[in-house]
Design a protein around this motif. Sequence first.
Motif, PDB file in Angstrom:
ATOM      1  N   TYR A   1       0.825  -1.001   0.110  1.00 57.54           N
ATOM      2  CA  TYR A   1       0.056   0.048   0.028  1.00 57.54           C
ATOM      3  C   TYR A   1       0.775   1.302  -0.235  1.00 57.54           C
ATOM      4  O   TYR A   1       2.175   0.933   0.321  1.00 57.54           O
TER       5      TYR A   1
ATOM      6  N   LEU B   1      -5.789  -1.876   8.724  1.00 60.14           N
ATOM      7  CA  LEU B   1      -4.553  -0.851   9.170  1.00 60.14           C
ATOM      8  C   LEU B   1      -5.241  -0.044  10.093  1.00 60.14           C
ATOM      9  O   LEU B   1      -4.237   0.899  10.478  1.00 60.14           O
TER      10      LEU B   1
ATOM     11  N   TYR C   1      -3.723   5.708   3.668  1.00 56.60           N
ATOM     12  CA  TYR C   1      -3.368   4.814   2.941  1.00 56.60           C
ATOM     13  C   TYR C   1      -4.094   4.354   1.791  1.00 56.60           C
ATOM     14  O   TYR C   1      -5.321   4.550   1.736  1.00 56.60           O
TER      15      TYR C   1
ATOM     16  N   LEU D   1      -7.197  -4.837   3.765  1.00 56.73           N
ATOM     17  CA  LEU D   1      -6.127  -4.226   4.044  1.00 56.73           C
ATOM     18  C   LEU D   1      -6.141  -2.835   4.643  1.00 56.73           C
ATOM     19  O   LEU D   1      -5.769  -2.612   5.826  1.00 56.73           O
TER      20      LEU D   1
END
Length: 100
Positions: free
Chosen positions: A31, A68, A46, A64
């Motif tokens: 990322y 995070l 992100y 993802l």
Amino acid sequence: MIIFVIIVVFILVFGGGYYLDGKADYSNMKYRIRNSVTQIGGGEEYYVRYWIFQPKKKVAAEQLITGLGCRAAYREHAKKTNVNAKSKIPFLEEIYGVVR
């Protein structure tokens, strides 16, 4: 004849991309970070870029980004790298999340 060739190429690119996306492993996805130093607006984000014919990568990127620590994952047309403007590349999308 030209229109037929364009349609066939379009179908081959999207069909091939969809097929390859089904075989891909996104367990180690990278990322990127966009911050307020280079962008207009609030804190860090992100983000992951993907093509619209990659539904498996889109789902993995959403997981993802939320994993995070972002509150939610948002989808939009991809932005240019260092400018707060939409990219002119068609069919390129990105998922981003604002860091808390």
